[in-house]
Design a protein around this motif. Structure first.
Motif, mmCIF file in Angstrom:
data_model
loop_
_atom_site.group_PDB
_atom_site.id
_atom_site.type_symbol
_atom_site.label_atom_id
_atom_site.label_comp_id
_atom_site.label_asym_id
_atom_site.label_seq_id
_atom_site.Cartn_x
_atom_site.Cartn_y
_atom_site.Cartn_z
ATOM 1 N N UNK A 116 0.787 -1.181 -0.180
ATOM 2 C CA UNK A 116 0.078 0.102 -0.071
ATOM 3 C C UNK A 116 0.826 1.340 -0.052
ATOM 4 N N UNK A 117 1.834 1.356 0.618
ATOM 5 C CA UNK A 117 2.755 2.332 0.869
ATOM 6 C C UNK A 117 3.524 2.640 -0.553
ATOM 7 N N UNK A 118 4.001 1.614 -1.109
ATOM 8 C CA UNK A 118 4.711 1.573 -2.357
ATOM 9 C C UNK A 118 3.793 2.263 -3.445
ATOM 10 N N UNK A 119 2.556 1.833 -3.502
ATOM 11 C CA UNK A 119 1.359 2.272 -4.459
ATOM 12 C C UNK A 119 1.182 3.651 -4.085
ATOM 13 N N UNK A 120 1.062 4.103 -2.680
ATOM 14 C CA UNK A 120 0.755 5.486 -2.353
ATOM 15 C C UNK A 120 1.889 6.356 -3.097
ATOM 16 N N UNK A 121 3.401 5.889 -2.725
ATOM 17 C CA UNK A 121 4.444 6.736 -2.948
ATOM 18 C C UNK A 121 4.305 6.942 -4.666
ATOM 19 N N UNK A 122 4.122 5.997 -5.297
ATOM 20 C CA UNK A 122 4.271 5.836 -6.735
ATOM 21 C C UNK A 122 3.242 6.915 -7.306
ATOM 22 N N UNK A 123 1.777 6.851 -6.813
ATOM 23 C CA UNK A 123 0.932 7.712 -7.065
ATOM 24 C C UNK A 123 1.185 9.245 -6.856
ATOM 25 N N UNK A 124 1.702 9.376 -5.560
ATOM 26 C CA UNK A 124 2.092 10.657 -5.086
ATOM 27 C C UNK A 124 3.188 11.417 -6.006
ATOM 28 N N UNK A 125 4.118 10.816 -6.402
ATOM 29 C CA UNK A 125 5.187 10.911 -7.225
ATOM 30 C C UNK A 125 4.756 11.277 -8.530
ATOM 31 N N UNK A 126 3.839 10.382 -9.088
ATOM 32 C CA UNK A 126 3.177 10.936 -10.394
ATOM 33 C C UNK A 126 2.335 11.938 -10.545
ATOM 34 N N UNK A 127 1.669 12.245 -9.375
ATOM 35 C CA UNK A 127 0.964 13.639 -9.204
ATOM 36 C C UNK A 127 1.677 14.859 -9.246
ATOM 37 N N UNK A 128 2.956 14.572 -8.596
ATOM 38 C CA UNK A 128 3.743 15.839 -8.523
ATOM 39 C C UNK A 128 4.430 15.989 -10.057
ATOM 40 N N UNK A 129 4.555 14.810 -10.733
ATOM 41 C CA UNK A 129 5.259 15.228 -12.148
ATOM 42 C C UNK A 129 4.304 15.823 -13.000
ATOM 43 N N UNK A 130 3.050 15.346 -12.742
ATOM 44 C CA UNK A 130 1.771 16.034 -13.669
ATOM 45 C C UNK A 130 1.604 17.445 -13.215
ATOM 46 N N UNK A 131 1.597 17.703 -11.964
ATOM 47 C CA UNK A 131 1.549 19.002 -11.540
ATOM 48 C C UNK A 131 2.568 20.205 -12.077
ATOM 49 N N UNK A 132 3.630 19.470 -12.178
ATOM 50 C CA UNK A 132 5.011 20.041 -12.632
ATOM 51 C C UNK A 132 4.613 20.645 -14.089
ATOM 52 N N UNK A 133 4.204 19.703 -14.922
ATOM 53 C CA UNK A 133 3.933 20.033 -16.307
ATOM 54 C C UNK A 133 2.766 21.189 -16.411
#
Length: 166
Positions: A116-133
């Motif tokens: 769960x933590x690994x999926x949460x971190x992956x989703x959080x990192x994906x969100x940050x990358x999208x927000x940067x764009x």
């Protein structure tokens, strides 16, 4: 009814407290008025990224996940939140060791919890990358309002392609 002082007194005198959570900041892992947490007094080992800590804030007690540690300051955020909070060592009351989600017991060392933590971190990192764009496009529009539509279309295409790859 359990109060902030009751929780901190229990941790201080017995080293552990078990209680039903009331807030929504840790959804979907912990649901209010349903799930139960076991918080133990902070031990000798250092608190690290992904630990869930109970700390005192100006709004009362808060149970959030540590997302970063910077020079003894803990940056925390609830799983259902988007704004991080900085917490000092003195404010920390304890660390989550186990919890009951919808009646099922989980230890923080369980494989399902770690997944769960690994999926949460992956989703959080994906969100940050999208927000940067998105921030890049907003910056481009703000500082180059008369820029060609073709440049903006290309930026949007890039974001949409990346969006589909996550």
């Amino acid at each position: 009814m359990i109060t902030s002082s009751t929780v901190t007194d229990e941790i201080h005198s017995h080293g552990v407290v078990i209680y039903k959570i009331t807030g929504t900041s840790m959804l979907p892992m912990l649901a209010p008025n349903r799930d139960i947490v076991c918080v133990c007094k902070k031990g000798k080992s250092a608190i690290k990224k992904d630990d869930v800590i109970l700390y005192r804030s100006k709004h009362g007690l808060v149970l959030h996940r540590v997302i970063k540690v910077i020079n003894g300051i803990y940056v925390t955020m609830g799983d259902n939140c988007s704004k991080p909070t900085r917490v000092t060592e003195e404010c920390i009351c304890g660390v989550l060791t186990e919890f009951w989600n919808n009646g099922h017991k989980y230890l923080v060392s369980d494989d399902r919890y770690i997944d769960y933590i690994n999926r949460l971190n992956a989703n959080r990192n994906s969100f940050i990358r999208k927000k940067k764009f998105v921030d890049l496009i907003v910056w481009h529009i703000r500082f180059f309002p008369y820029s060609s539509r073709e440049k903006l279309k290309n930026l949007l295409r890039t974001v949409l392609k990346l969006n589909n790859s996550f």
